[in-house]
Design a protein around this motif. Sequence first.
Motif, mmCIF file in Angstrom:
data_model
loop_
_atom_site.group_PDB
_atom_site.id
_atom_site.type_symbol
_atom_site.label_atom_id
_atom_site.label_comp_id
_atom_site.label_asym_id
_atom_site.label_seq_id
_atom_site.Cartn_x
_atom_site.Cartn_y
_atom_site.Cartn_z
ATOM 1 N N GLY A 33 32.387 52.747 42.909
ATOM 2 C CA GLY A 33 33.727 52.203 42.822
ATOM 3 C C GLY A 33 33.792 50.805 43.394
ATOM 4 N N VAL A 68 38.215 51.012 29.751
ATOM 5 C CA VAL A 68 37.859 51.291 31.142
ATOM 6 C C VAL A 68 36.339 51.342 31.294
ATOM 7 N N ARG A 72 34.145 48.248 33.013
ATOM 8 C CA ARG A 72 33.464 48.585 34.262
ATOM 9 C C ARG A 72 31.955 48.504 34.141
ATOM 10 N N TYR A 80 38.283 47.035 37.960
ATOM 11 C CA TYR A 80 39.082 47.207 36.750
ATOM 12 C C TYR A 80 39.842 48.519 36.845
ATOM 13 N N PHE A 81 41.149 48.424 36.802
ATOM 14 C CA PHE A 81 41.997 49.612 36.780
ATOM 15 C C PHE A 81 42.979 49.490 35.635
ATOM 16 N N GLN A 83 46.407 51.372 34.378
ATOM 17 C CA GLN A 83 47.443 52.260 34.902
ATOM 18 C C GLN A 83 48.550 52.401 33.873
ATOM 19 N N TYR A 95 44.626 45.849 36.141
ATOM 20 C CA TYR A 95 44.264 45.085 37.335
ATOM 21 C C TYR A 95 42.773 44.845 37.236
ATOM 22 N N GLU A 96 42.383 43.566 37.198
ATOM 23 C CA GLU A 96 40.989 43.197 36.981
ATOM 24 C C GLU A 96 40.593 42.114 37.965
#
Length: 141
Positions: A33, A68, A72, A80-81, A83, A95-96
């Motif tokens: 992560g 995703v 990643r 990288y998220f 949502q 969000y990157e």
Amino acid sequence: MRIPFITLALPALLMAAIPAQAPAQESAAPREGVHYARIPQGAWSIVAQVRAKPGKAAELREATLPLVASVRSDPKNLVYFLQEDRVEPGHFIFYEIFATREDFEAHNAMPYVQAWFAKLPELAEGGVEVMRMEVLGQSRP
């Protein structure tokens, strides 16, 4: 004097229920992560949003979820998220973080990102809104 069983047994039960910390930590697999130490001061951060057209939330989600794993897996991507709003399904926030603007621009030029952008006129209202941010609070090497 007679000592009730519960008085003697409870501490022993509690000690047996608490796992030993040192061996568990030694045998634990490394966490995957976000690795904050890899994010440089001034890193290029993106907060973006896209909203599905009415009735297109599921299709936009289906088109977006593969990003995703793809993003990643890019070695230049640091975070990288994806949502989705719990109250308004079909409202997605990205969000990157990339070390540099050039890394982010190279990411946007990737064929899988371009293919996703090509689907947006059919699925999204108004395209993607992007805020280009700078990461603060990181220690300098």
